[in-house]
Design a protein around this motif. Structure first.
Motif, PDB file in Angstrom:
ATOM      1  N   GLY A  51      38.141  42.005  46.238  1.00  0.00           N
ATOM      2  CA  GLY A  51      37.440  43.200  47.078  1.00  0.00           C
ATOM      3  C   GLY A  51      38.402  44.697  47.058  1.00  0.00           C
ATOM      4  N   LYS A  52      37.714  45.576  47.651  1.00  0.00           N
ATOM      5  CA  LYS A  52      38.310  46.703  47.431  1.00  0.00           C
ATOM      6  C   LYS A  52      39.256  46.965  48.685  1.00  0.00           C
ATOM      7  N   VAL A  53      40.450  47.429  48.663  1.00  0.00           N
ATOM      8  CA  VAL A  53      41.178  47.774  49.850  1.00  0.00           C
ATOM      9  C   VAL A  53      40.634  49.338  50.288  1.00  0.00           C
ATOM     10  N   GLY A  54      40.260  49.173  51.624  1.00  0.00           N
ATOM     11  CA  GLY A  54      39.969  50.535  52.279  1.00  0.00           C
ATOM     12  C   GLY A  54      38.356  50.365  52.622  1.00  0.00           C
ATOM     13  N   ALA A  55      38.097  49.208  51.980  1.00  0.00           N
ATOM     14  CA  ALA A  55      36.343  48.919  52.157  1.00  0.00           C
ATOM     15  C   ALA A  55      36.261  47.643  52.596  1.00  0.00           C
ATOM     16  N   GLN A  60      46.785  45.466  55.421  1.00  0.00           N
ATOM     17  CA  GLN A  60      47.468  44.103  55.426  1.00  0.00           C
ATOM     18  C   GLN A  60      46.820  43.016  54.836  1.00  0.00           C
ATOM     19  N   ALA A  61      45.687  43.065  54.762  1.00  0.00           N
ATOM     20  CA  ALA A  61      45.115  42.015  53.796  1.00  0.00           C
ATOM     21  C   ALA A  61      45.538  42.234  52.228  1.00  0.00           C
ATOM     22  N   GLY A  62      45.318  43.556  51.996  1.00  0.00           N
ATOM     23  CA  GLY A  62      45.885  43.756  50.602  1.00  0.00           C
ATOM     24  C   GLY A  62      47.471  43.449  50.415  1.00  0.00           C
ATOM     25  N   ALA A  63      48.155  43.630  51.327  1.00  0.00           N
ATOM     26  CA  ALA A  63      49.485  43.311  51.302  1.00  0.00           C
ATOM     27  C   ALA A  63      49.718  41.881  51.181  1.00  0.00           C
ATOM     28  N   ASP A  64      48.884  41.068  51.881  1.00  0.00           N
ATOM     29  CA  ASP A  64      48.919  39.487  51.510  1.00  0.00           C
ATOM     30  C   ASP A  64      48.646  39.247  50.188  1.00  0.00           C
ATOM     31  N   ALA A  65      47.682  39.789  49.496  1.00  0.00           N
ATOM     32  CA  ALA A  65      47.101  39.716  48.421  1.00  0.00           C
ATOM     33  C   ALA A  65      48.259  40.199  47.428  1.00  0.00           C
ATOM     34  N   ALA A  66      48.945  41.076  47.658  1.00  0.00           N
ATOM     35  CA  ALA A  66      50.116  41.367  46.900  1.00  0.00           C
ATOM     36  C   ALA A  66      51.226  40.325  46.746  1.00  0.00           C
ATOM     37  N   GLY A  96      52.562  48.030  40.407  1.00  0.00           N
ATOM     38  CA  GLY A  96      51.376  47.291  41.248  1.00  0.00           C
ATOM     39  C   GLY A  96      50.175  48.171  40.937  1.00  0.00           C
ATOM     40  N   PHE A  97      49.150  47.334  40.996  1.00  0.00           N
ATOM     41  CA  PHE A  97      47.576  47.906  40.981  1.00  0.00           C
ATOM     42  C   PHE A  97      46.878  47.684  42.049  1.00  0.00           C
ATOM     43  N   VAL A  98      46.324  48.554  42.750  1.00  0.00           N
ATOM     44  CA  VAL A  98      45.779  48.264  44.042  1.00  0.00           C
ATOM     45  C   VAL A  98      44.081  48.697  43.622  1.00  0.00           C
ATOM     46  N   ASN A  99      43.047  47.650  44.059  1.00  0.00           N
ATOM     47  CA  ASN A  99      41.699  48.087  43.771  1.00  0.00           C
ATOM     48  C   ASN A  99      41.435  48.563  45.115  1.00  0.00           C
ATOM     49  N   SER A 100      41.097  49.989  45.012  1.00  0.00           N
ATOM     50  CA  SER A 100      41.107  50.591  46.371  1.00  0.00           C
ATOM     51  C   SER A 100      39.811  51.775  46.222  1.00  0.00           C
ATOM     52  N   THR A 101      39.685  52.270  47.571  1.00  0.00           N
ATOM     53  CA  THR A 101      38.555  53.205  47.602  1.00  0.00           C
ATOM     54  C   THR A 101      39.209  54.645  47.167  1.00  0.00           C
ATOM     55  N   ALA A 143      41.843  41.979  44.129  1.00  0.00           N
ATOM     56  CA  ALA A 143      42.143  43.334  45.268  1.00  0.00           C
ATOM     57  C   ALA A 143      43.624  43.861  44.609  1.00  0.00           C
ATOM     58  N   VAL A 144      44.133  42.945  43.850  1.00  0.00           N
ATOM     59  CA  VAL A 144      45.776  43.483  43.545  1.00  0.00           C
ATOM     60  C   VAL A 144      45.925  42.761  42.083  1.00  0.00           C
ATOM     61  N   GLU A 145      46.807  43.590  41.296  1.00  0.00           N
ATOM     62  CA  GLU A 145      47.415  42.982  40.135  1.00  0.00           C
ATOM     63  C   GLU A 145      48.873  43.703  40.011  1.00  0.00           C
TER      64      GLU A 145
END
Length: 153
Positions: A51-55, A60-66, A96-101, A143-145
């Motif tokens: 998923g894309k963080v921001g959409a 917090q869900a992104g942080a959990d993925a990280a 860190g790379f975040v798949n984000s809007t 979401a994250v790498e």
């Protein structure tokens, strides 16, 4: 059980097996006392965290993925150390790379999920330099790498 694994156990974390590379690369490279770990993607016992963080995901869900990426990084480190993760001297750097809007600007808060976990699990050995950047897309839609550099004894 190693000291680091005992602390991880207290935190309810068991290191997974190292995932096999998906292409023509290796999970880690050891050069002298440095371990370079390939990017680890967000996944848990249920599979990929996509998923894309921001959409699709909030911060917090992104942080959990990280955090899941950080756990995988430690698993690769353990493998690089021949099973003796207590050889860790320190975490040197995370990227860190975040798949984000395009309008999402809290990438550092997302990558904090990994950074905070590493400090909680490793104490001062977990403090590190870091980059946290946005990506328009990541492999398999995750979401994250996160990739890492560790120093070992």
């Amino acid at each position: 059980m190693s000291k680091i694994e005992a602390k991880l156990s207290e935190l309810g974390v068991t290191l997974p097996d190292v995932a096999a590379p998906a292409a023509n690369y290796v999970p880690y490279v050891v050069v002298g006392d440095m371990v370079y770990v390939s990017g680890q993607i967000s996944m848990n016992e249920d599979g990929l965290i996509v998923g894309k963080v921001g959409a699709d995901l909030d911060t917090q869900a992104g942080a959990d993925a990280a955090k899941t990426c950080a756990i995988s990084l430690l698993a690769a480190l353990k493998a690089a150390c021949g099973g003796d993760i207590d050889r860790l001297v320190r975490v040197v750097k995370l990227v860190g790379f975040v798949n984000s809007t395009p309008d999402f600007t809290d990438q550092p808060k997302v990558i904090n999920g990994a950074s905070d976990f590493l400090v909680e699990a490793l104490g001062d050995k977990g403090r590190h330099a870091r980059s946290a950047v946005s990506a328009g897309a990541l492999p398999l839609g995750v979401a994250v790498e996160i990739e890492a550099i560790f120093q070992i004894a």
